[in-house]
Design a protein around this motif. Sequence first.
Motif: not given
Lengths: 139, 373
Positions: B64, B73, B76, B253, B259
């Motif tokens: 993270v 990001y 995601f 996350l 992840i």
Amino acid sequence: MLEQAQVVALRRRRSHSITLVLIASSAMVAGCDQRVSAGDIAYHDRFGSADDCRRDYGDNCTYASTGASGRGGYYGPYIVNSGSRPAPSPNSVGVEQTVLSREVASRINSGAESARGGFTSRGGFGGGEGGGGEGGGGE
Amino acid sequence: MERQLSKPRPDWPARLEEHGFLFHSEGQSGTYWDESVCYRFTTAEIDCLDDATAELHALCLEAVDRIVRAGRYERFDLPPGAAGLIEHSWKARVPHLYGRMDLAYDGSGPPKLLEYNADTPTALLEAAVAQWVWLEQVHPEADQFNSIHEKLIARWRAVAGGRVHFAAVTTSLEDRSTVLYLADTASQAGIEPVEIDIADVGWNPQRGFVDLQERPIHTAFKLYPTEWMLREAFGDKLAQANTRWIEPPWKLLLSSKAILPLLWEFNPGHPHLLEAHYGEPPPQGRWARKPIYSREGANVSLVDTGRTITAAPGRYGHQPVIHQAYAPLYQRDGTHAVIGSWVIGDQSAGIGIREDASAVTMNTSHFAPHYFV
């Protein structure tokens, strides 16, 4: 001196039994609904046009003629239990005070008439299908 | 690690219900809690799971930090505003409460991380309470990897005080029971819990998020996915309000399957991780195909050398996917077992085991208790 096996056991096993307080007593406090009565003071935003009202309140707008003048206008939902006159919503021309009739109070309490506590809007979360948890057995 | 047949207690439903476990017979199979079987572990195996969980959680926190520092990001599929919330909550070190890692483990070799349910994990009451009560009655001579209950109480003391709202989809018996249990542990930590349906959370421009009594919501536990909240009508209010949410936005996350390739990239070849990639799978080998926000195993499929061999139905088929190297689950008597390993705060805290006839664990799974000697 503890043996290694005892140390491991103490690290993981509880030293006391599980105590549940709320589950046993059902003592959790739940938020309560807004209830209103005939004679209560309420407010609603008045708008110059239906479009202005929709910008602030979506579909919760009504057209009404009020008072002795029969002056018409677009109104947002009743604002109840606000304590004092709320500030006007962004696109309104002002906030008008009203006294709830028995009929309107009944409609609000039954959900037939939309109402807001102060400027509070609700239902902005919770649109997902089913529960939000992950990993158990139920859907 | 051994799956054993076990004689159910004659009054097991009543025993479970007196501890608030009311959904023991829910699910498509009609039997979620199944004490006709149990799992026996050795102390060495429990040590292995304990250590792996602690190590994986540390890797996750490190990941993270790297993602936030580098702003990575892009995989995601975040809605507008989400990255800012994640960054703010991480940089402010907004504390988290709990999470559950799903591990593939069969008693030999290192446990492998399948995914981290870091935002809205359930199967908690059954892991923390139901199987403990079972242990005391059925295997009082044995031990159980389970300090979830007291660690939750201790964690609540560290992360919150005063009034905390507990928001969930209250029409879901499982979710409501889970939240009620968490509120119970919070209460024992001196917190005043207030239950609210997630749909009843109000937005007041002057006071922010409020409850049904128009009181500001300062701290809220929510059993409702952050990625859902972000995409709903009040999603843009999350950044405006002062409400502290548990779990905090940075946990999103970890709860996303997106992840997993990053964990592999940051720690290639780590013994507790599985190789993972975005997009299409490598042409050879067996892979698990997972939508990045899939839940309850929905739309997860197994692919062998480009050919789909198992596919779970669901409503997440439109999402971006990752492919994760296939790790066989413990398998006996036609069932597969996945280890749910709990993290409370930053500590490994215990396990729960779910069984499924499918190699993909779904909401058709059964929960089986465990003990170790």
